[in-house]
Design a protein around this motif. Structure first.
Motif, mmCIF file in Angstrom:
data_model
loop_
_atom_site.group_PDB
_atom_site.id
_atom_site.type_symbol
_atom_site.label_atom_id
_atom_site.label_comp_id
_atom_site.label_asym_id
_atom_site.label_seq_id
_atom_site.Cartn_x
_atom_site.Cartn_y
_atom_site.Cartn_z
ATOM 1 N N MET A 203 -7.240 3.742 3.914
ATOM 2 C CA MET A 203 -7.812 2.406 3.724
ATOM 3 C C MET A 203 -9.063 2.276 4.587
ATOM 4 S SD MET A 203 -4.575 -0.199 3.399
ATOM 5 C CE MET A 203 -4.029 -0.041 5.064
ATOM 6 N N ALA A 204 -9.999 1.498 4.105
ATOM 7 C CA ALA A 204 -11.226 1.232 4.845
ATOM 8 C C ALA A 204 -11.683 -0.182 4.520
ATOM 9 C CB ALA A 204 -12.306 2.244 4.473
ATOM 10 N N ARG A 205 -12.510 -0.710 5.348
ATOM 11 C CA ARG A 205 -13.024 -2.066 5.117
ATOM 12 C C ARG A 205 -14.197 -2.014 4.146
ATOM 13 N NH1 ARG A 205 -10.270 -5.642 7.903
ATOM 14 N NH2 ARG A 205 -9.216 -4.931 9.788
ATOM 15 N N LYS B 119 -9.059 3.166 -0.279
ATOM 16 C CA LYS B 119 -10.254 3.963 -0.527
ATOM 17 C C LYS B 119 -9.915 5.270 -1.232
ATOM 18 C CE LYS B 119 -13.926 6.237 2.060
ATOM 19 N NZ LYS B 119 -14.481 6.500 3.386
ATOM 20 N N ARG C 94 -12.927 -6.588 4.342
ATOM 21 C CA ARG C 94 -11.537 -6.609 3.866
ATOM 22 C C ARG C 94 -11.038 -5.186 3.665
ATOM 23 N NH1 ARG C 94 -11.183 -11.575 5.379
ATOM 24 N NH2 ARG C 94 -12.035 -13.138 3.969
ATOM 25 N N LEU C 95 -9.802 -4.942 4.111
ATOM 26 C CA LEU C 95 -9.207 -3.621 3.900
ATOM 27 C C LEU C 95 -8.942 -3.392 2.425
ATOM 28 C CD1 LEU C 95 -6.642 -3.181 6.808
ATOM 29 C CD2 LEU C 95 -8.681 -1.816 6.356
ATOM 30 N N ARG C 96 -9.309 -2.211 1.954
ATOM 31 C CA ARG C 96 -9.086 -1.812 0.570
ATOM 32 C C ARG C 96 -8.634 -0.352 0.552
ATOM 33 N NH1 ARG C 96 -9.028 -6.531 0.255
ATOM 34 N NH2 ARG C 96 -10.465 -7.856 -0.888
ATOM 35 N N SER D 161 0.831 -1.210 0.000
ATOM 36 C CA SER D 161 0.000 0.000 0.000
ATOM 37 C C SER D 161 0.858 1.250 0.000
ATOM 38 C CB SER D 161 -0.943 0.004 1.206
ATOM 39 O OG SER D 161 -1.841 -1.084 1.121
#
Length: 156
Positions: A86-88, A97, A93-95, A49
């Motif tokens: 990042m957000a769920r 954003k 699941r973390l992605r 990331s």
């Protein structure tokens, strides 16, 4: 592959746990160590990331420099700060954003030639940012220790 296409490769080798050595194939670029942040990893290097955030910021800064020089400017040092959020997702699941990039010129705007044109086009020169904005097709294959190709659920 057409003349307009370019291909390059990297090789990834696990060092320990979540730490990997990245080799940039066919170049003299030094290896890079990546790792996950603690507590999962040991913070031995940037995680993927962070590499994406760095790639977007670096590409935008380089594209800005290119655009400024295209119009015969000789700008001072360009700086950039990137913030990745990042957000769920709906599956927990973390992605990634959002990526925000703040670019900093050393020069005052009034001393730069054709700044309006530079600002209108520099983002379009940025391969990484424009690719991330549009989404990137990723194909995945997995082989076991014997070299047998395994079928992934996404390919079934």
């Amino acid at each position: 592959m057409s003349e307009a296409e370019q291909t390059f490769g990297i090789t990834l080798e696990q060092v320990s746990d979540y730490e990997f050595r990245v080799r940039f194939d066919d170049t003299a670029i030094p290896d890079l160590i990546t790792d996950e942040t603690s507590p999962l990893g040991r913070d031995a290097g940037p995680n993927p990331s962070r590499l994406i955030a760095a790639g977007v910021a670096n590409c935008l800064a380089a594209s800005l420099l290119f655009a400024l020089r295209k119009y015969k400017n000789t700008p001072g040092a360009i700086g950039a700060k990137s913030t990745l959020t990042m957000a769920r997702n709906e599956h927990g699941r973390l992605r990634i954003k959002h990526i925000g990039v703040d670019l900093q010129l050393a020069d005052k705007a009034e001393v730069l030639e054709h700044l309006d044109r530079v600002l209108a086009q520099f983002e379009d020169f940025c391969i990484v940012t424009q690719s991330v904005r549009q989404g990137i097709a990723v194909d995945v294959s997995l082989r076991d220790g014997d070299g047998t190709l395994l079928t992934l659920p996404s390919q079934a």
